[in-house]
Design a protein around this motif. Structure first.
Motif, PDB file in Angstrom:
ATOM      1  N   ASN A 143      36.526  68.074  26.090  1.00 41.99           N
ATOM      2  CA  ASN A 143      35.523  69.084  26.456  1.00 41.99           C
ATOM      3  C   ASN A 143      35.751  69.611  27.872  1.00 41.99           C
ATOM      4  O   ASN A 143      35.597  70.803  28.138  1.00 41.99           O
ATOM      5  CB  ASN A 143      34.110  68.506  26.316  1.00 41.99           C
ATOM      6  N   GLU A 144      36.132  68.708  28.764  1.00 39.09           N
ATOM      7  CA  GLU A 144      36.396  69.123  30.148  1.00 39.09           C
ATOM      8  C   GLU A 144      37.601  70.067  30.203  1.00 39.09           C
ATOM      9  O   GLU A 144      37.599  71.063  30.926  1.00 39.09           O
ATOM     10  CB  GLU A 144      36.651  67.866  30.998  1.00 39.09           C
ATOM     11  N   LEU A 145      38.625  69.769  29.420  1.00 44.22           N
ATOM     12  CA  LEU A 145      39.799  70.636  29.377  1.00 44.22           C
ATOM     13  C   LEU A 145      39.411  72.018  28.868  1.00 44.22           C
ATOM     14  O   LEU A 145      39.733  73.046  29.488  1.00 44.22           O
ATOM     15  CB  LEU A 145      40.884  70.036  28.462  1.00 44.22           C
ATOM     16  N   LEU A 146      38.701  72.054  27.752  1.00 48.01           N
ATOM     17  CA  LEU A 146      38.351  73.349  27.155  1.00 48.01           C
ATOM     18  C   LEU A 146      37.445  74.151  28.080  1.00 48.01           C
ATOM     19  O   LEU A 146      37.599  75.361  28.202  1.00 48.01           O
ATOM     20  CB  LEU A 146      37.695  73.132  25.788  1.00 48.01           C
ATOM     21  N   ALA A 147      36.554  73.454  28.770  1.00 44.88           N
ATOM     22  CA  ALA A 147      35.654  74.149  29.700  1.00 44.88           C
ATOM     23  C   ALA A 147      36.438  74.792  30.841  1.00 44.88           C
ATOM     24  O   ALA A 147      35.968  75.728  31.478  1.00 44.88           O
ATOM     25  CB  ALA A 147      34.623  73.164  30.244  1.00 44.88           C
ATOM     26  N   ASN A 148      37.648  74.269  31.083  1.00 45.75           N
ATOM     27  CA  ASN A 148      38.483  74.814  32.158  1.00 45.75           C
ATOM     28  C   ASN A 148      39.629  75.669  31.631  1.00 45.75           C
ATOM     29  O   ASN A 148      40.599  75.938  32.354  1.00 45.75           O
ATOM     30  CB  ASN A 148      39.013  73.673  33.025  1.00 45.75           C
ATOM     31  N   GLY A 149      39.553  76.042  30.383  1.00 44.82           N
ATOM     32  CA  GLY A 149      40.541  76.950  29.810  1.00 44.82           C
ATOM     33  C   GLY A 149      41.905  76.315  29.582  1.00 44.82           C
ATOM     34  O   GLY A 149      42.929  76.998  29.595  1.00 44.82           O
ATOM     35  N   ILE A 150      41.932  75.005  29.375  1.00 40.47           N
ATOM     36  CA  ILE A 150      43.203  74.293  29.167  1.00 40.47           C
ATOM     37  C   ILE A 150      43.255  73.764  27.732  1.00 40.47           C
ATOM     38  O   ILE A 150      42.360  73.043  27.293  1.00 40.47           O
ATOM     39  CB  ILE A 150      43.341  73.126  30.178  1.00 40.47           C
ATOM     40  N   GLN A 151      44.345  74.129  27.015  1.00 31.59           N
ATOM     41  CA  GLN A 151      44.517  73.693  25.615  1.00 31.59           C
ATOM     42  C   GLN A 151      44.926  72.234  25.568  1.00 31.59           C
ATOM     43  O   GLN A 151      45.942  71.867  26.152  1.00 31.59           O
ATOM     44  CB  GLN A 151      45.721  74.395  25.004  1.00 31.59           C
ATOM     45  N   PRO A 152      44.213  71.408  24.815  1.00 34.26           N
ATOM     46  CA  PRO A 152      44.691  70.028  24.639  1.00 34.26           C
ATOM     47  C   PRO A 152      45.822  69.940  23.607  1.00 34.26           C
ATOM     48  O   PRO A 152      45.729  70.518  22.538  1.00 34.26           O
ATOM     49  CB  PRO A 152      43.451  69.270  24.150  1.00 34.26           C
ATOM     50  N   TRP A 153      46.888  69.244  23.964  1.00 30.36           N
ATOM     51  CA  TRP A 153      47.985  68.906  23.043  1.00 30.36           C
ATOM     52  C   TRP A 153      47.969  67.392  22.930  1.00 30.36           C
ATOM     53  O   TRP A 153      48.243  66.715  23.926  1.00 30.36           O
ATOM     54  CB  TRP A 153      49.326  69.390  23.591  1.00 30.36           C
ATOM     55  N   VAL A 154      47.636  66.891  21.760  1.00 24.24           N
ATOM     56  CA  VAL A 154      47.343  65.464  21.659  1.00 24.24           C
ATOM     57  C   VAL A 154      48.414  64.704  20.870  1.00 24.24           C
ATOM     58  O   VAL A 154      48.698  65.020  19.715  1.00 24.24           O
ATOM     59  CB  VAL A 154      45.958  65.246  21.019  1.00 24.24           C
ATOM     60  N   ARG A 167      38.199  70.628  17.861  1.00 26.43           N
ATOM     61  CA  ARG A 167      38.579  71.231  19.150  1.00 26.43           C
ATOM     62  C   ARG A 167      40.066  71.103  19.478  1.00 26.43           C
ATOM     63  O   ARG A 167      40.607  71.908  20.237  1.00 26.43           O
ATOM     64  CB  ARG A 167      37.748  70.586  20.273  1.00 26.43           C
ATOM     65  N   VAL A 168      40.724  70.091  18.918  1.00 22.96           N
ATOM     66  CA  VAL A 168      42.164  69.918  19.185  1.00 22.96           C
ATOM     67  C   VAL A 168      42.950  70.682  18.128  1.00 22.96           C
ATOM     68  O   VAL A 168      42.808  70.414  16.937  1.00 22.96           O
ATOM     69  CB  VAL A 168      42.547  68.421  19.167  1.00 22.96           C
ATOM     70  N   LYS A 169      43.774  71.625  18.551  1.00 20.04           N
ATOM     71  CA  LYS A 169      44.519  72.458  17.601  1.00 20.04           C
ATOM     72  C   LYS A 169      46.024  72.214  17.649  1.00 20.04           C
ATOM     73  O   LYS A 169      46.795  72.903  16.973  1.00 20.04           O
ATOM     74  CB  LYS A 169      44.235  73.954  17.882  1.00 20.04           C
ATOM     75  N   ASN A 170      46.432  71.260  18.463  1.00 24.71           N
ATOM     76  CA  ASN A 170      47.868  70.951  18.566  1.00 24.71           C
ATOM     77  C   ASN A 170      48.033  69.440  18.541  1.00 24.71           C
ATOM     78  O   ASN A 170      47.615  68.750  19.477  1.00 24.71           O
ATOM     79  CB  ASN A 170      48.446  71.501  19.868  1.00 24.71           C
ATOM     80  N   TRP A 171      48.631  68.948  17.454  1.00 22.24           N
ATOM     81  CA  TRP A 171      48.793  67.499  17.273  1.00 22.24           C
ATOM     82  C   TRP A 171      50.262  67.128  17.264  1.00 22.24           C
ATOM     83  O   TRP A 171      51.089  67.816  16.649  1.00 22.24           O
ATOM     84  CB  TRP A 171      48.186  67.061  15.938  1.00 22.24           C
ATOM     85  N   ILE A 172      50.573  66.019  17.916  1.00 19.63           N
ATOM     86  CA  ILE A 172      51.911  65.423  17.844  1.00 19.63           C
ATOM     87  C   ILE A 172      51.716  64.014  17.287  1.00 19.63           C
ATOM     88  O   ILE A 172      50.918  63.242  17.836  1.00 19.63           O
ATOM     89  CB  ILE A 172      52.573  65.387  19.241  1.00 19.63           C
ATOM     90  N   THR A 173      52.401  63.699  16.200  1.00 18.92           N
ATOM     91  CA  THR A 173      52.191  62.400  15.557  1.00 18.92           C
ATOM     92  C   THR A 173      52.778  61.275  16.407  1.00 18.92           C
ATOM     93  O   THR A 173      52.073  60.389  16.879  1.00 18.92           O
ATOM     94  CB  THR A 173      52.847  62.374  14.167  1.00 18.92           C
ATOM     95  N   ILE A 174      54.116  61.321  16.570  1.00 20.16           N
ATOM     96  CA  ILE A 174      54.840  60.215  17.194  1.00 20.16           C
ATOM     97  C   ILE A 174      55.622  60.750  18.386  1.00 20.16           C
ATOM     98  O   ILE A 174      56.308  61.776  18.256  1.00 20.16           O
ATOM     99  CB  ILE A 174      55.868  59.611  16.198  1.00 20.16           C
TER     100      ILE A 174
END
Ligand code: PNW
Length: 460
Positions: free
Chosen positions: A105-116, A157-164
């Motif tokens: 939420n903090e990332l999105l509030a600051n305009g930063i895309q999460p890549w998890v 909210r997370v639109k970019n996932w990396i498995t391994i």
């Protein structure tokens, strides 16, 4: 240099949970194999551990503020499996969920895309004890259960996932050389662990695609690491050796994802030491990545070692060399980072072109690239001239690859902050901000300011 980059190019930076979070046993988190591995004498430089690390667990707001000040558009981090599922499976730890919710939420509030990243090496210790970790026949399903918890809680909210992250490192350093957790030394186990990592990836992706992607509309892929291998001479045998080295390094994990099976050269050389996929598994694997995640750090020369086995049998930075008959070396002319990794930007360009050609020009995200240098403070700031030069070289080479038609869509600097460098502990410094092993300092680096300039120049 900036003119090569598409307007919507993703400029980011990356970290991983165990390397920065600290709080290793707070708020219900279970132990991971790295928590345990670090306690074994002799495994980690000077007995360092990630118990506190950069204390990111308690510093979300200020760390995201640093990212924003740097102009980052994207931040790649990993989830600590044992924070979400302390015993690896079963009961969900709501405090772990709350921590990642707060970060996202903090990332999105600051305009930063999460890549998890779902798995960056910190396997819950319970799974190592109970089902033999990545060697266990059930591990792919257990990973998929964990992935489902993450998709269900964060996928809105997370639109970019990396498995391994880097199956090669898990397999070779964790199960071959034994220098990373779980510390097993073997010539056969890396191929078993690698097989299960691939199946875990494929099953998690299949689940995401059927149950979550239609509504959440995210992308999912795997990140592999690879150096470039340059033939030392123009001889046919050295050219073949370099190709073989790349196949044992990258195609080991990328061929199954793009073609459904291992490279022919690995099957020929390994025989029944290489597990086989069923037809159903091949189908599940083929096409299982929406993008090509690549971590790239360095380049080495490759020489055919078929008639020179005594040298070739020593494992080097390329896997189990005895299986490949390749000797590796570097040029005395190449500058080195403090990790002793050679700085060779043209190797990055050639690797990108190799990937584009072999895998039909997939969208590539460079999910890690960076260097370690000691920090010299000048007026309270780190004047890291070498790091700026490193980034200039590599980003220019990536721009050149894009000019030749390679579809690179993003670039993440390793790392956002100096952190726990696995078996090297805190001895070598990476990244943008300098963190003492037990202090709370974040000191600006010249490279961070330079990188902000690159991002600004390419801003949409
Ligand atoms: C990667 N090798 O690790 C990891 O994804 C990061 O967590 C790590 O901090 C970074 O690169 C720097 O090391 C690697 O031996 C570790 O070839 C070892 C190798 C490659 C990558």
């Amino acid at each position: 240099m900036s003119q090569h980059f598409p307007k919507d190019f993703i400029w980011g930076s990356a970290t991983s949970a165990y390397q920065i979070e600290g709080a290793w046993n707070e708020d219900g988190k279970g132990p991971s194999i790295w928590d345990v591995f670090c306690l074994i004498p002799g495994k980690v430089h000077e007995g360092d551990t990630g118990a506190i690390a950069c204390n990111h667990y308690h510093r979300i707001a200020e760390d995201v503020a640093l990212m924003k000040a740097m102009g980052l558009k994207a931040y790649r981090f990993s989830i600590a499996w044992a924070r979400i599922l302390p015993a690896g499976r079963g009961a969900v730890n709501q405090q772990g969920i709350a921590f990642y919710n707060k970060l996202i939420n903090e990332l999105l509030a600051n305009g930063i895309q999460p890549w998890v990243t779902l798995y960056h090496w910190d396997l819950p210790a319970a799974l190592e004890f109970e089902i033999d970790g990545w060697l266990g026949k059930d591990i792919a399903d257990v990973f998929t259960e964990y992935a489902e918890v993450c998709f269900a809680h964060f996928g809105d909210r997370v639109k970019n996932w990396i498995t391994i992250n880097e199956a090669w490192v898990v397999a070779i350093l964790g199960y071959g050389h034994g220098v990373f957790a779980p510390g097993k030394k073997s010539t056969d186990l890396p191929y078993v662990a690698g097989h299960n990592l691939l199946l875990a990836h494929a099953k998690a992706v299949a689940l995401y695609r059927t149950k979550f992607q239609p509504l959440q509309l995210g992308t999912i892929g795997i990140t592999n690491n690879c150096d470039w291998r340059e033939p030392f001479t123009n001889s046919e045998v050295d050219k073949a050796a370099a190709q073989r080295a790349l196949e044992f390094f990258l195609a080991w994990f990328a061929d199954p994802v793009y073609t459904g099976d291992y490279p022919a050269v690995m099957k020929e050389r390994l025989g029944d030491r290489l597990p086989t996929f069923t037809d159903a598994e091949k189908k599940l694997l083929k096409g299982s990545s929406d993008f090509f995640g690549l971590n790239h750090y360095t380049t080495m020369y490759a020489v055919d070692a078929t008639n020179n086995k005594e040298q070739g049998s020593v494992y080097g930075n390329g896997g189990l060399s005895a299986d490949q008959d390749v000797n590796l070396s570097i040029s005395p002319d190449w500058k080195l980072t403090d990790m002793q990794w050679a700085i060779v930007p043209w190797g990055c360009k050639k690797l990108l072109q190799w990937i584009a050609e072999r895998y039909n020009n997939p969208p590539i995200f460079i999910t890690e690239n960076g260097c370690a240098f000691d920090d010299k403070l000048v007026d309270g700031k780190v004047d890291d001239i070498e790091r700026v030069a490193f980034f200039k070289g590599y980003i220019t080479a990536i721009g050149e690859a894009i000019d030749t038609g390679v579809n690179v869509q993003g670039y993440f600097i390793w790392s956002l902050m100096d952190n726990f460098e696995w078996a090297s502990g805190y001895a070598k410094k990476f990244g943008i901000h300098y963190v003492e092993k037990d202090s709370l300092n974040r000191i600006p680096k010249a490279s961070a300011i330079w990188y902000k300039g690159v991002i600004d120049a390419n801003a949409v």
